[in-house]
Every structure is written in C-alpha cells, then in structure tokens.
Design a protein around this motif. Structure first.
Motif, short mmCIF file in Angstrom:
data_model
loop_
_atom_site.label_atom_id
_atom_site.label_comp_id
_atom_site.label_asym_id
_atom_site.label_seq_id
_atom_site.Cartn_x
_atom_site.Cartn_y
_atom_site.Cartn_z
N LEU A 50 1.88 3.20 -4.45
CA LEU A 50 0.92 2.59 -5.35
C LEU A 50 1.67 1.58 -6.10
O LEU A 50 2.44 1.96 -7.14
N LEU A 51 1.18 0.35 -5.90
CA LEU A 51 1.99 -0.71 -6.61
C LEU A 51 0.93 -1.78 -7.67
O LEU A 51 0.35 -2.21 -7.01
N ASP A 52 1.50 -1.87 -8.82
CA ASP A 52 0.90 -2.69 -9.74
C ASP A 52 1.16 -4.23 -9.40
O ASP A 52 2.17 -4.38 -8.78
N ILE A 83 -5.65 -6.12 -11.67
CA ILE A 83 -6.89 -6.36 -12.24
C ILE A 83 -7.14 -7.61 -11.97
O ILE A 83 -8.32 -7.96 -12.10
N GLU A 84 -6.50 -8.49 -11.40
CA GLU A 84 -6.78 -9.98 -10.91
C GLU A 84 -7.96 -10.02 -9.90
O GLU A 84 -7.96 -9.22 -9.00
N HIS A 85 -9.00 -10.51 -10.09
CA HIS A 85 -10.09 -10.90 -9.17
C HIS A 85 -9.72 -12.01 -8.36
O HIS A 85 -10.80 -12.69 -7.69
N LYS A 104 -8.20 -2.45 -10.26
CA LYS A 104 -8.27 -1.68 -11.53
C LYS A 104 -9.68 -2.07 -12.41
O LYS A 104 -9.97 -3.33 -12.42
N PRO A 105 -10.18 -1.31 -12.98
CA PRO A 105 -10.01 0.04 -13.10
C PRO A 105 -10.56 0.86 -11.75
O PRO A 105 -11.27 0.46 -11.13
N ALA A 109 -12.56 8.48 -6.27
CA ALA A 109 -12.94 8.33 -4.94
C ALA A 109 -12.32 7.02 -4.38
O ALA A 109 -11.75 7.35 -3.30
N ILE A 110 -12.21 5.92 -5.15
CA ILE A 110 -11.52 4.86 -4.53
C ILE A 110 -10.01 5.32 -4.37
O ILE A 110 -9.60 4.88 -3.16
#
Length: 119
Positions: A50-52, A83-85, A104-105, A109-110
């Motif tokens: 899981l990579l930020d 968090i970037e869209h 994020k967040p 479930a996700i």
C-alpha cells in the motif's frame, strides 16, 4: 499468510491500514518513506504494497519505478494511495507499474476491496 508493506509518512494512516489488513490475515510491515520501503523490499519482497504518493526522502512514484526495475520487484501487487484528485498523477502511477489506486481518506470497505484475495 500474505505479507503487506504499508508505505506512508502518516503514522495514523499506517495504523488504520494495519488494523484492517491484519484482520484480513495479512502479515504487516511498515515504512515511513520510499527509501525505507526499498530497503525493506531488498531484504524481503512483500506480496502486496500500500503505497502513499507524497512522502519525504523518496516519493511513492520514485519508489514504484525503482521497485519495478529491481529483481523480483514485479511480483508485489501495488495499490497507489493518494489525496490527489489529479488523474494525471494516477495515470503516471499506473504507467510506472501500480496495479490499482485508491483515494484518501479511505474506509474499511475500500481497503478490503483493493486487497481481497485474488484481487
């Protein structure tokens, strides 16, 4: 048991993700930045990562490019977390070798849907 490396500079994100993934029977390791994550992958390659995206020292994208070029680095399933869209950033991550992404967040479930066995 499958192993997962959680790479995020936020201790809160790591703690939340750890709790959820441990309940899914993953063995968890953590790293605060891409350099620490790469060092851990060189010692033992995890099944999943899981990579930020945005981290100090080495960004998620830099880590991902190094990982995929490293021997055995094509093996882990990598879920890019941001968090970037900005669809451009997501496209860069997928092009660099991410298997999937999530924003994020996130909630239980996700996260579970991204790391289900066989996903």
């Amino acid at each position: 048991m499958k192993s997962c490396l959680i790479v995020d500079d936020s201790s809160v994100v790591r703690k939340v993700a750890r709790r959820i993934l441990e309940e899914m029977d993953f063995v968890i390791d953590e790293a605060e930045d891409g350099q620490e994550a790469m060092d851990k992958c060189r010692r033992e390659m995890p099944d999943c990562i899981l990579l930020d995206f945005n981290m100090p020292i080495m960004s998620g994208l830099e880590f991902l490019k190094l990982l995929r070029a490293y021997e055995g680095g094509t093996k882990p399933r990598v879920v890019y977390c941001t968090i970037e869209h900005d669809i451009g950033q997501i496209a860069l991550a997928l092009k660099a070798g991410a298997n999937d992404y999530m924003m994020k967040p996130f909630d239980r479930a996700i996260l579970e849907s991204k790391f289900e066995v066989g996903a």
